[in-house]
Design an enzyme around this catalytic site. Structure first.
Site, PDB file in Angstrom:
ATOM      1  N   ALA A  34      16.132 -12.183 -49.585  1.00 27.21           N
ATOM      2  CA  ALA A  34      15.348 -10.958 -49.733  1.00 27.21           C
ATOM      3  C   ALA A  34      14.401 -11.096 -50.909  1.00 27.21           C
ATOM      4  CB  ALA A  34      16.272  -9.753 -49.937  1.00 27.21           C
ATOM      5  N   CYS A  35      13.256 -10.437 -50.789  1.00 26.81           N
ATOM      6  CA  CYS A  35      12.297 -10.299 -51.878  1.00 26.81           C
ATOM      7  C   CYS A  35      11.931 -11.684 -52.434  1.00 26.81           C
ATOM      8  CB  CYS A  35      12.871  -9.372 -52.942  1.00 26.81           C
ATOM      9  SG  CYS A  35      11.659  -8.421 -53.856  1.00 26.81           S
ATOM     10  N   SER A  36      12.038 -11.898 -53.751  1.00 19.95           N
ATOM     11  CA  SER A  36      11.669 -13.203 -54.305  1.00 19.95           C
ATOM     12  C   SER A  36      12.610 -14.302 -53.839  1.00 19.95           C
ATOM     13  CB  SER A  36      11.639 -13.138 -55.832  1.00 19.95           C
ATOM     14  OG  SER A  36      12.898 -12.763 -56.360  1.00 19.95           O
TER      15      SER A  36
END
Length: 579
Positions: free
Chosen positions: A315-317
Site C-alpha cells: 500500500a501507498c509508498s
C-alpha cells in the site's frame, strides 16, 4: 468485532449487481456527500510562506476585481438582512458539526449558523468567480477552506451548544479538564490536539497480535512469518509490503480488522515486512536500499516455503517500492513475483491531481534540503500535514472533544496506528519527491533501480489494484492513471471508502461496497460510468482472485522458518517497537 467469511464467488455477486446506471448513481451519491479534497503533498509539506503568498493573491484580487468584491459584499448583506428579519431559508445541517438540535430549535444559534453559512458562501463565491488561473484558484480555495473551518462557531465555547451544556452540568469541570489537555498537548504534541489515547493499546497484545515469528532480519527490515490457521495452505506465499511512512500493523489491527488474520483463515501462507524506523545515521538509505532488502526477504521466503516466487501486496509508498522491485525483476528477467496487489498508491502527480497544490519547485527544494539537513523526514511532520488536509475531522473535531468538552481523546486502534509515526531517510525522501513530481514511473528508463532502468510496461504479472473513492491522500483517479503504466492484466477495484478505511475493509459492514468494470479505458470517469456496484467488502472478491493465483493446497508447515532461517524472535518483532 468478529466477522464471518463469505464463500460467494465474485462472479455471481457481480452479476446480481451488474447495473451500470445504478452503480454510477451510487458513486455520484458518495462523491456528492464528500467535500472536495484539496491540499498539500505530504512529502513536500506546507510552508507558511506559501500560505502568506496565497493570502496575498486573494488580497490582490480584491483590488483588481472591485466589481466582483462589491457583488459578494452586497449578496452577503442581503443574506444577513434575511437572517435578521427571519426570511432566510433554514440552515443546512448536513455538516455533522451542526447536528445538535439547538442549531435548528434555538433562534440565536439558528441565526448564528445562517450568518456563518452566508459569510462562507460569500467568501467561496469570491474565490470561485475570480480571474485567477486554475491552480492559483485551487490554492486560494484551500486557504479559504482552512479559514472557514477555523472560525466555525462550534470551535468556541459560546458557539458550541453541547460544550455550553456540559459546562453548566459539570460546574465548569470540563473547562478545567480541557485546560489540562491543552497544556499537555502543547508540551507533548507540538500544540496539535491529541487524536487518540496512546495508553489504551499495546503492540503485540492488542494490536499486531497475530501469532508468528521473525524468520529473517537485516539492517532494513524484519521478515515475519505467521502461524498457519488452517490444516491446509496454498503453496505460493503472500508477502505484505507496508508503507515506509507507517508501521506494518495497519494490516494486523485488532481482531476482526486484521488483513493478516483474514488471509490466514483463507488458507494462505502469510509473511510481513516490518521496516526499521531509520535515524539520521541511515540518511543515505534510498530506493536501492529498500528494494535490495526486499529481494533478500523474498529469497528467505523461497528457502522457507520451497516456492520459486511470491504474491506481493503493498500500500501507498510500499506499493511504489514493490513496483520498483517488479520493474527491476522485469529488467533482469528474474521471476520472483507471480502476482501483485497494489493498494491506494499513486506514482505521480498528474495535471488533474489536487494532491500537490503547493508542490512548487521552491517548496520541493525546501523539503529536500530540510530532510537532508536533518538526515530524515520526521513522521510527526507528515502526520501534521495529513491532519491539515482534513482539518474538520482530524483537528477541530479533537479541539472540541479535548478542550471544550474536556474529554480524553478516544481509544481507537486505527488512530493509534496513525499516530505511531515513523521517519523517512533523506535519501528515500528525495527520490520519492522526484518520482512523484517528475512522474518517473510513467517514463520508461527515467528511474534506475540497482543500476537497471525501469519500464513498468514490462511488468506483465497479474495485478489487483485498489483505490478509495473518498481517498484524499491518493485520489482514486490518480491511482487509476498511475497503474496504466503497467503491462499485463490489471483488475482495478474502487472501494467506496477513504484511504485507510479502504484497506481495513473486513466483511460484515453493511455499508461497504465496491465498483468493478472489465472495460479498458484511459478515462477514469468513463470507467466509473460503466462500473457495476457490489454491496460487500472487496476483501471477499480479492480472496477469490488471490486463491486462483496462489497454487494448490497442501499440508500446512509444522514449524515456522527453516534450517537456514530459524525464528529469532516472536512476532511482532523488535523493529516495530523502536522509537
Amino acid at each position: 468485532m468478529t466477522t464471518a467469511v463469505s464463500t460467494k464467488t465474485p462472479a455471481k455477486t457481480t452479476k446480481k449487481a451488474k447495473k451500470p446506471a445504478a452503480g454510477a448513481a451510487a458513486a455520484a451519491a458518495i462523491v456528492n456527500d464528500v467535500p472536495a479534497m484539496t491540499g498539500p503533498n505530504p512529502f513536500v509539506g506546507l510552508r507558511p510562506e506559501d500560505m502568506v503568498s496565497t493570502a496575498q493573491q486573494i488580497g490582490a484580487q480584491c483590488v483588481q476585481e472591485p466589481t466582483l468584491l462589491l457583488q459578494q459584499q452586497t449578496k452577503l448583506a442581503q443574506d444577513l438582512f434575511a437572517v435578521v428579519d427571519g426570511s432566510a431559508p433554514p440552515p443546512c445541517t448536513r455538516d455533522r458539526r451542526f447536528g445538535d438540535p439547538a442549531w435548528q430549535d434555538n433562534p440565536i444559534y439558528r441565526m448564528a449558523l445562517q450568518g456563518y453559512q452566508a459569510w462562507r458562501d460569500a467568501l467561496t463565491g469570491f474565490v470561485t468567480g475570480s480571474v485567477m488561473d486554475g491552480r492559483s484558484k485551487e490554492r486560494a480555495q484551500y486557504f479559504t477552506d482552512l479559514l472557514i473551518d477555523a472560525v466555525a462557531p462550534t470551535n468556541t465555547l459560546l458557539g458550541n451548544p453541547a460544550a455550553l451544556r456540559k459546562t453548566f452540568e459539570s460546574g465548569g469541570l470540563n473547562l478545567v479538564s480541557g485546560l489540562v489537555n491543552l497544556l499537555t498537548d502543547t508540551l507533548t504534541n507540538q500544540g496539535m490536539p491529541s487524536q487518540v489515547d496512546k495508553s489504551a493499546f499495546r503492540i503485540g497484545k492488542d494490536l499486531a497480535a497475530t501469532p508468528g515469528a521473525v524468520v529473517f532480519r537485516n539492517d532494513v527490515l524484519e521478515l515475519i512469518q505467521y502461524t498457519p490457521a488452517t490444516a491446509n495452505v496454498h503453496a505460493r506465499p503472500q508477502l505484505i509490503v507496508p508503507p515506509q511512512v507507517n508501521k506494518f500493523y495497519v494490516f494486523d489491527l485488532s481482531q476482526g480488522k486484521s488483513m493478516v488474520e483474514y488471509l490466514l483463515r483463507n488458507e494462505m501462507q502469510v509473511f510481513m515486512v516490518s521496516w526499521r524506523n531509520p535515524t539520521s545515521l541511515h540518511r543515505d538509505w534510498n530506493l536501492d536500499t529498500y528494494v535490495g532488502a526486499l529481494i533478500e526477504a523474498i529469497h528467505a521466503i523461497r528457502d522457507i516455503t520451497g516456492s520459486p516466487d511470491v504474491n506481493l501486496h503493498g500500500a501507498c509508498s510500499g506499493a511504489m517500492t514493490m513496483s520498483a522491485l517488479m520493474g527491476y525483476c522485469a529488467a533482469r528477467g528474474e521471476k520472483l513475483v507471480h502476482s501483485a496487489t497494489l493498494m491506494v498508491s499513486v506514482f505521480g502527480l498528474d495535471s488533474q491531481s489536487q494532491l500537490g497544490l503547493f508542490a512548487t519547485p521552491e517548496a520541493i527544494d525546501a523539503a529536500r534540503q530540510g530532510s537532508q539537513a536533518r538526515g530524515v523526514l520526521d513522521g510527526g511532520e507528515l502526520g501534521r500535514v495529513f491532519a491539515w488536509m482534513r482539518p474538520n475531522d482530524l483537528v477541530w473535531n479533537y479541539w472540541v472533544n479535548n478542550y471544550l468538552l474536556g474529554k480524553a481523546p478516544p481509544a481507537f486502534d486505527i488512530l493509534y496506528w496513525n499516530n505511531d509515526t515513523t521517519r523517512l531517510p533523506a535519501g528515500l525522501h528525495g527520490q520519492l519527491l522526484d518520482m512523484l513530481t517528475l512522474n518517473q514511473f510513467s517514463t520508461p528508463g527515467a528511474l534506475r533501480v540497482l543500476g537497471e532502468p525501469i519500464d513498468l510496461s514490462a511488468v506483465d504479472c497479474d495485478k489487483y489494484v485498489l483505490a478509495g473513492m473518498t481517498d484524499h491522500i491518493t485520489p482514486w483517479k490518480g491511482v487509476y492513471r498511475s497503474v496504466r503504466a503497467f503491462g499485463g492484466n490489471t483488475e482495478f477495484v474502487l472501494s467506496s471508502s477513504g484511504h485507510v478505511q479502504s484497506l481495513i475493509n473486513p466483511p460484515g459492514n453493511a455499508k461497504a461496497k465496491f465498483f468493478l468494470n472489465d472495460a479498458q479505458t484511459a478515462d477514469p470517469e468513463a470507467w466509473l460510468e460503466g462500473a457495476a456496484v457490489t454491496p460487500s467488502s472487496w476483501w471477499e472478491h480479492w480472496s477469490e482472485w488471490l486463491k486462483a493465483r496462489s497454487g494448490p493446497l497442501g499440508a500446512a508447515p509444522s514449524r515456522l522458518g527453516s534450517d537456514r532461517h530459524a525464528p529469532c524472535a516472536d512476532a511482532p518483532g523488535r523493529y516495530v517497537t523502536e522509537a
